[in-house]
Design an enzyme around this catalytic site. Structure first.
Site, short mmCIF file in Angstrom:
data_model
loop_
_atom_site.label_atom_id
_atom_site.label_comp_id
_atom_site.label_asym_id
_atom_site.label_seq_id
_atom_site.Cartn_x
_atom_site.Cartn_y
_atom_site.Cartn_z
N ARG A 196 32.65 48.09 29.32
CA ARG A 196 33.34 49.31 28.84
C ARG A 196 33.71 49.27 27.36
NH1 ARG A 196 35.64 48.45 33.82
NH2 ARG A 196 34.76 49.80 35.40
N LYS A 213 28.51 56.55 15.54
CA LYS A 213 27.56 57.20 16.44
C LYS A 213 26.48 56.20 16.83
CE LYS A 213 26.69 61.81 14.90
NZ LYS A 213 25.62 62.80 14.90
N GLU A 273 18.54 60.26 2.22
CA GLU A 273 19.90 60.48 2.75
C GLU A 273 20.91 60.54 1.60
OE1 GLU A 273 20.70 61.27 5.76
OE2 GLU A 273 19.11 60.52 7.06
N LYS A 290 30.31 59.77 3.48
CA LYS A 290 30.18 59.64 4.93
C LYS A 290 31.55 59.36 5.55
CE LYS A 290 28.00 58.86 8.93
NZ LYS A 290 26.74 58.66 9.57
N GLU A 297 32.36 65.00 15.73
CA GLU A 297 31.42 66.08 15.43
C GLU A 297 31.72 67.37 16.20
OE1 GLU A 297 27.40 64.79 14.73
OE2 GLU A 297 26.66 66.82 15.02
N ARG A 307 31.50 67.57 10.69
CA ARG A 307 30.57 66.43 10.66
C ARG A 307 29.13 66.91 10.80
NH1 ARG A 307 31.16 60.45 13.53
NH2 ARG A 307 29.14 59.69 12.89
N ASN A 332 24.03 67.01 9.06
CA ASN A 332 22.70 67.33 9.59
C ASN A 332 21.88 68.21 8.65
OD1 ASN A 332 23.12 65.83 11.87
ND2 ASN A 332 23.99 67.55 13.01
N HIS A 358 18.18 68.12 8.76
CA HIS A 358 17.79 67.37 9.97
C HIS A 358 17.21 68.23 11.08
CE1 HIS A 358 19.74 64.14 7.91
NE2 HIS A 358 19.59 63.30 8.92
N HIS A 375 14.06 66.40 12.26
CA HIS A 375 13.84 65.77 13.57
C HIS A 375 12.58 66.32 14.23
CE1 HIS A 375 18.27 64.33 14.21
NE2 HIS A 375 17.54 63.47 13.55
N HIS A 409 11.84 59.05 9.10
CA HIS A 409 13.06 59.87 9.14
C HIS A 409 13.39 60.44 7.75
CE1 HIS A 409 17.01 61.08 10.67
NE2 HIS A 409 17.56 60.53 9.60
N1 LIG Z 1 23.81 56.55 14.31
C1 LIG Z 1 23.73 57.29 13.23
O1 LIG Z 1 24.74 57.85 12.77
C2 LIG Z 1 22.41 57.45 12.54
C3 LIG Z 1 22.35 58.10 11.29
C4 LIG Z 1 21.11 58.19 10.65
C5 LIG Z 1 19.98 57.64 11.24
N2 LIG Z 1 20.08 57.00 12.45
C6 LIG Z 1 18.90 56.41 13.08
O2 LIG Z 1 18.46 55.34 12.25
C7 LIG Z 1 17.07 55.12 12.49
C8 LIG Z 1 16.37 54.92 11.16
O3 LIG Z 1 16.92 53.77 10.55
P1 LIG Z 1 16.12 53.00 9.40
O4 LIG Z 1 15.57 53.97 8.44
O5 LIG Z 1 17.02 51.94 8.92
O6 LIG Z 1 14.87 52.43 10.18
P2 LIG Z 1 14.57 51.05 10.97
O7 LIG Z 1 15.79 50.53 11.60
O8 LIG Z 1 13.41 51.32 11.83
O9 LIG Z 1 14.14 50.08 9.79
C9 LIG Z 1 12.96 50.32 9.06
C10 LIG Z 1 12.06 49.08 9.03
O10 LIG Z 1 12.57 48.15 8.07
C11 LIG Z 1 12.65 46.85 8.66
N3 LIG Z 1 13.72 46.15 7.94
C12 LIG Z 1 15.05 46.24 8.15
N4 LIG Z 1 15.70 45.55 7.21
C13 LIG Z 1 14.78 44.99 6.40
C14 LIG Z 1 14.86 44.19 5.24
N5 LIG Z 1 16.02 43.85 4.70
N6 LIG Z 1 13.69 43.80 4.65
C15 LIG Z 1 12.50 44.21 5.16
N7 LIG Z 1 12.37 44.98 6.25
C16 LIG Z 1 13.50 45.37 6.86
C17 LIG Z 1 12.92 47.13 10.11
O11 LIG Z 1 12.58 46.02 10.89
C18 LIG Z 1 12.00 48.32 10.36
O12 LIG Z 1 10.67 47.88 10.56
C19 LIG Z 1 16.57 56.34 13.26
O13 LIG Z 1 16.36 55.98 14.60
C20 LIG Z 1 17.72 57.34 13.16
O14 LIG Z 1 17.80 58.18 14.29
C21 LIG Z 1 21.27 56.91 13.10
#
Ligand SMILES: NC(=O)c1ccc[n+]([C@@H]2O[C@H](COP(=O)([O-])OP(=O)(O)OC[C@H]3O[C@@H](n4cnc5c(N)ncnc54)[C@H](O)[C@@H]3O)[C@@H](O)[C@H]2O)c1
Length: 363
Positions: free
Chosen positions: A131, A153, A195, A232, A242, A246, A250, A253, A257, A269
């Protein structure tokens, strides 16, 4: 703001005040070195699950493991495959089983070491294991540093769509060690910049000015990261769950998306929201609001981000956006009334949507 934590490490610090308390986001070289201080502050901690993915350089989870041992906690190293496919209930189920088999209890913690994918999956596991147990985010991508690691999130994908499962679970600390960016591929850096540009349009025009005159590296990049994190943090503090403002995060987005989905994630993304932001600005212009389309196109091109996409079918995009509609009760877009003044609009005339899609190459 400069702050020294533990040993003599000057780090930038932004505090995020939410209903469960206030947590720090530490930014800078060797932010990860504060992990043992963070862990030492957790009562009854015996084990930590360190979650990463196959492409994060192994030195980062290893560093986290060393810091954990120093804090007296036994590390359990766990890896997910990586990529959007890992944001699944199956991946979380495996993590939770491994955490239980590894003997974690409710006072133990999860450390997410990686990008947004790891943060979302490990965050969901931390939110639901017994939990909810403490979560520490160690973002290693630019996008995760400025966005996904902050705000609590978490999200998993279903076949029906992206991020349809999730929970709010605030971390106890976010450690954004900027040395991680040195190994990050340029395409991923650009995704994070998308972003950062978003924050420039919705809240901090200073970001746009900085990016228009300087290269996003060194001190400038640090400044951009910290300014984005402040945006943020403020947004999350004003509307943690949200319910209203918040949603301004988006911006770009709704179309973004849909583009990720219709391109089967060949469009990342960040690339998708770059096109999505141009679309949102075109839509605002159609609705008689501020015209920032040319400024956005110039800046995104300068950052090697796309401003349009070819070969994508308009009906396919509209279908995916309509499908989202099923879940969000009405197709809604974030547009800008003025620079730095976003608002959510619904019941937008079809003609304005069609015209704006054409403006980003979608016919
Ligand atoms: N929870 C939230 O509030 C929120 C907000 C925005 C995006 N997201 C989510 O985040 C995801 C995208 O995240 P992202 O862009 O970080 O992508 P990701 O986590 O897929 O990372 C991108 C790539 O970089 C690699 N990587 C990570 N750190 C590295 C480093 N230091 N050196 C070399 N390679 C490295 C990873 O292994 C991966 O292959 C999406 O799924 C999106 O929906 C969530």
């Amino acid at each position: 703001m400069s702050l020294v934590i533990g040993e003599a490490r000057p780090l930038r610090r932004v505090d995020v005040a939410v209903s469960s308390g206030t947590y720090p986001v530490l930014v800078g070289e060797d932010a990860a070195g504060s992990l043992h201080d963070v862990l030492s502050g957790l009562n009854g901690l015996e084990r930590v699950a360190i979650v990463t993915d196959a492409h994060v350089p192994q030195s980062w989870p290893e560093l986290a493991a060393g810091e954990s041992r120093e804090a007296g906690a036994e590390p359990l190293l766990l890896s997910i495959g990586g990529g959007e496919a890992s944001k699944s209930t199956e991946a979380v189920s495996e993590l939770l089983e491994a955490m239980a088999a590894g003997g974690l209890h409710r006072r133990d913690a999860v450390i997410a070491v990686g990008g947004g994918v790891v943060g979302d999956v490990a965050g969901f596991a931390a939110a639901t294991f017994m939990r909810g147990i403490p979560l520490i985010q160690m973002p290693t991508t630019l996008l995760a540093m400025v966005d996904s690691s902050i705000g609590g999130k978490t999200g998993l994908n279903l076949r029906a769509g992206k991020n349809l499962v999730g929970a709010f679970h605030q971390p106890v600390a976010v450690l954004a060690d900027t040395r991680a960016l040195t190994t990050l591929p340029q395409r991923e850096i650009n995704c994070g910049l998308a972003e950062i540009v978003k924050y420039g349009f919705i809240a901090a025009p200073r970001i746009l000015e900085l990016l228009e005159i300087s290269e996003p590296e060194g001190d400038v990049l640090d400044e951009l990261i910290v300014t984005s994190i402040r945006c943020k943090a403020k947004t999350v503090e004003a509307d943690e769950r949200e319910q209203a403002s918040r949603a301004h995060l988006n911006f770009g987005h709704t179309l973004g998306h849909a583009l990720e989905t219709v391109t089967g994630h060949s469009m990342s993304h960040g690339e998708a929201i770059a096109v999505g932001m141009v679309f949102a600005l075109l839509l605002g212009r159609e609705l008689g609001l501020v015209d920032l389309v040319d400024r956005a196109r110039r800046l995104l091109r300068r950052l090697d981000l796309p401003v349009e996409i070819q070969g994508v079918d308009r009906d396919a995009v509209l279908n995916v956006m309509q499908k989202d509609k099923k879940f969000s009760r009405g197709l809604r877009f974030v547009v800008l009334r003025e620079l730095g003044a976003p608002e959510v609009v619904s019941e937008v005339p079809d003609a304005a949507i069609t015209e704006s899609l054409e403006g980003v190459g979608i016919n």
